[in-house]
Design an enzyme around this catalytic site. Sequence first.
Site, PDB file in Angstrom:
ATOM      1  N   HIS A  93       0.812  -1.224   0.000  1.00 55.55           N
ATOM      2  CA  HIS A  93       0.000   0.000   0.000  1.00 55.55           C
ATOM      3  C   HIS A  93       0.843   1.269   0.000  1.00 55.55           C
ATOM      4  O   HIS A  93       1.921   1.325   0.586  1.00 55.55           O
ATOM      5  CB  HIS A  93      -1.076  -0.003   1.085  1.00 55.55           C
ATOM      6  CG  HIS A  93      -0.623  -0.040   2.511  1.00 55.55           C
ATOM      7  ND1 HIS A  93      -0.349   1.095   3.225  1.00 55.55           N
ATOM      8  CD2 HIS A  93      -0.430  -1.069   3.368  1.00 55.55           C
ATOM      9  CE1 HIS A  93      -0.012   0.760   4.466  1.00 55.55           C
ATOM     10  NE2 HIS A  93      -0.043  -0.551   4.580  1.00 55.55           N
ATOM     11  N   ASP A  95      -0.142   4.362   1.101  1.00 61.32           N
ATOM     12  CA  ASP A  95      -0.365   5.346   2.157  1.00 61.32           C
ATOM     13  C   ASP A  95       0.341   4.947   3.448  1.00 61.32           C
ATOM     14  O   ASP A  95       0.738   3.800   3.633  1.00 61.32           O
ATOM     15  CB  ASP A  95      -1.866   5.518   2.428  1.00 61.32           C
ATOM     16  CG  ASP A  95      -2.528   4.245   2.947  1.00 61.32           C
ATOM     17  OD1 ASP A  95      -2.216   3.154   2.451  1.00 61.32           O
ATOM     18  OD2 ASP A  95      -3.354   4.349   3.877  1.00 61.32           O
ATOM     19  N   ASP A 155       5.771   0.946   6.970  1.00 57.30           N
ATOM     20  CA  ASP A 155       4.410   0.446   6.755  1.00 57.30           C
ATOM     21  C   ASP A 155       3.719   1.418   5.810  1.00 57.30           C
ATOM     22  O   ASP A 155       3.197   2.428   6.240  1.00 57.30           O
ATOM     23  CB  ASP A 155       3.676   0.360   8.086  1.00 57.30           C
ATOM     24  CG  ASP A 155       2.232  -0.068   7.947  1.00 57.30           C
ATOM     25  OD1 ASP A 155       1.855  -0.498   6.849  1.00 57.30           O
ATOM     26  OD2 ASP A 155       1.484   0.037   8.926  1.00 57.30           O
ATOM     27  N   GLU A 189      -5.035   2.162   2.468  1.00 48.84           N
ATOM     28  CA  GLU A 189      -5.180   0.926   3.252  1.00 48.84           C
ATOM     29  C   GLU A 189      -5.381   1.240   4.730  1.00 48.84           C
ATOM     30  O   GLU A 189      -6.158   0.585   5.416  1.00 48.84           O
ATOM     31  CB  GLU A 189      -3.931   0.057   3.072  1.00 48.84           C
ATOM     32  CG  GLU A 189      -4.068  -1.364   3.602  1.00 48.84           C
ATOM     33  CD  GLU A 189      -3.668  -1.538   5.067  1.00 48.84           C
ATOM     34  OE1 GLU A 189      -3.903  -2.622   5.615  1.00 48.84           O
ATOM     35  OE2 GLU A 189      -3.136  -0.593   5.676  1.00 48.84           O
ATOM     36  N   GLU A 190      -4.664   2.248   5.221  1.00 52.18           N
ATOM     37  CA  GLU A 190      -4.684   2.536   6.661  1.00 52.18           C
ATOM     38  C   GLU A 190      -6.029   3.079   7.128  1.00 52.18           C
ATOM     39  O   GLU A 190      -6.290   3.128   8.322  1.00 52.18           O
ATOM     40  CB  GLU A 190      -3.570   3.538   7.019  1.00 52.18           C
ATOM     41  CG  GLU A 190      -2.159   3.038   6.736  1.00 52.18           C
ATOM     42  CD  GLU A 190      -1.713   1.934   7.690  1.00 52.18           C
ATOM     43  OE1 GLU A 190      -2.501   1.555   8.577  1.00 52.18           O
ATOM     44  OE2 GLU A 190      -0.575   1.454   7.533  1.00 52.18           O
ATOM     45  N   ASP A 212       3.061  -6.653   3.803  1.00 48.19           N
ATOM     46  CA  ASP A 212       2.582  -5.654   4.769  1.00 48.19           C
ATOM     47  C   ASP A 212       2.666  -6.199   6.191  1.00 48.19           C
ATOM     48  O   ASP A 212       1.972  -5.737   7.077  1.00 48.19           O
ATOM     49  CB  ASP A 212       1.132  -5.268   4.408  1.00 48.19           C
ATOM     50  CG  ASP A 212       0.683  -3.985   5.075  1.00 48.19           C
ATOM     51  OD1 ASP A 212       1.539  -3.247   5.588  1.00 48.19           O
ATOM     52  OD2 ASP A 212      -0.534  -3.736   5.091  1.00 48.19           O
ATOM     53  N   HIS A 394       3.126   2.824  12.845  1.00 51.22           N
ATOM     54  CA  HIS A 394       2.209   3.913  13.234  1.00 51.22           C
ATOM     55  C   HIS A 394       2.763   4.743  14.390  1.00 51.22           C
ATOM     56  O   HIS A 394       1.995   5.287  15.169  1.00 51.22           O
ATOM     57  CB  HIS A 394       0.810   3.387  13.617  1.00 51.22           C
ATOM     58  CG  HIS A 394       0.165   2.575  12.525  1.00 51.22           C
ATOM     59  ND1 HIS A 394      -1.156   2.202  12.576  1.00 51.22           N
ATOM     60  CD2 HIS A 394       0.649   2.074  11.362  1.00 51.22           C
ATOM     61  CE1 HIS A 394      -1.453   1.493  11.498  1.00 51.22           C
ATOM     62  NE2 HIS A 394      -0.367   1.401  10.746  1.00 51.22           N
TER      63      HIS A 394
HETATM   64 ZN   LIG Z   1       0.334  -1.579   6.396  1.00 56.90          ZN
END
Ligand SMILES: [Zn+2]
Length: 431
Positions: A93, A95, A155, A189-190, A212, A394
């Site tokens: 992904h 984002d 990520d 995705e997030e 991922d 994150h």
């Molecule tokens: Zn991810």
Amino acid sequence: MRMPSAPYSSALAERLAPDVLERLVRYARIDTQSRRDREESPSTPGQLDLARLLADELREIGLDDVEVDANGYVTATLPATEPGAPVVGLLAHLDVSPDAPAAGVEPIVHRGYDGGPLALPRGGTVLDPAQMPELATRAGHDIVTSSGDTLLGADDKAGVAEVMAAVAYLAAHPDLPRPTIRVGFTPDEEVGEGATLFDVERFGASCAYTLDGSEPGELQDETFTAAEAVVTIHGHDVHPGFATGKLVNAARLAGRILAALPADLAPETTSGREGFIHPYEVTATAATATIRTIVRDFDDDRLEEHAALLRRIAEEVVGTEPRARVEVDVRPQYPNMRRFLDERPEVTAAAEEAIRREGLEPVRVPIRGGTDGSQLSARGLPTPNLFTGGHEYHSVREWASVQEMAAAAAVVVRLAGVWAERWDGGAPSRS
Ligand SMILES: [Zn+2]
């Protein structure tokens, strides 16, 4: 202080490492943070910047059918050297999470990490191995971090970089047997929308893999089944000066509902295969209160039980006050991918074989979350998840190991080989 760098999992990984690292650093600098409650796809323009850059790079590498569609999905084809093998998808992904600052990411590479605390230059951020058991075991690795005041974005830019490096390597080595490979990079995705507008039909793969995950060897074929449950309480608002016997305070009712939720059914008190009810946002006035929760379990029936419990508690609490009303709206979010993957066991088996060929032990742990693969698997594209070598997602403490990212890229190259051998789910056979 610097240690001699840790060894790579293979000569192939060592060969891929500089390209993977260079790509991660380049992609990480582009702000692709996604935004909740999006109004268009992608939710933010930075994702399109990365999408266009990747499309240009895919063309340079020599892939066919390179496209960025109207919703920001990047797709491309690397044609097979072994005609007849199934078409295999590779996904990551674009984002990064909205849960930590993501503008102005400046990655730092700590070569030969010495195993001690890593003090980053900005934000007072320290990666302390005493608090971070995974980092503690990576002495000698080349560690990539942010500068301390943003996330790194491994990520999932580690995943993007690994797919890119792997297909670049395969494209440059037409002597290596490979199936037709479809590459796909997804936006948002997030914020749970990565698969929503993904055109499975047009992608045309028989199975796919997201990159991922995290820990080396990780192969995830099971995710939570997920629902959102929103509890809305309507009280009866009266000026406090005239409220005696009249006011019904929705905020107080919300507090009682929260207090009545079982403490052992929370993300902070459960692990492994246990599910939970997680109130993550509460807004309340005397007139109206809203409790937004996510409900999770690996088992669909138990998920329904959790949602029913929440509803019962809400109705019981609010039922004590006849002038108040409550609504509980439960909305499915994504299904556990396991039952879809069980129908195509060769997909997970091929990944296990590729991980073993890279000299790693496959680790199959259910994900306490979802991936794009949860929805894609339900929509007919079986898609387990592979590791990327990124950690502490994150957060401003996010980090990635170059050795592990290189191992992930090498697994992708080997996966192409496994599928090209006309993998039949147990006995790779050359025909
Ligand atoms: Zn991810």
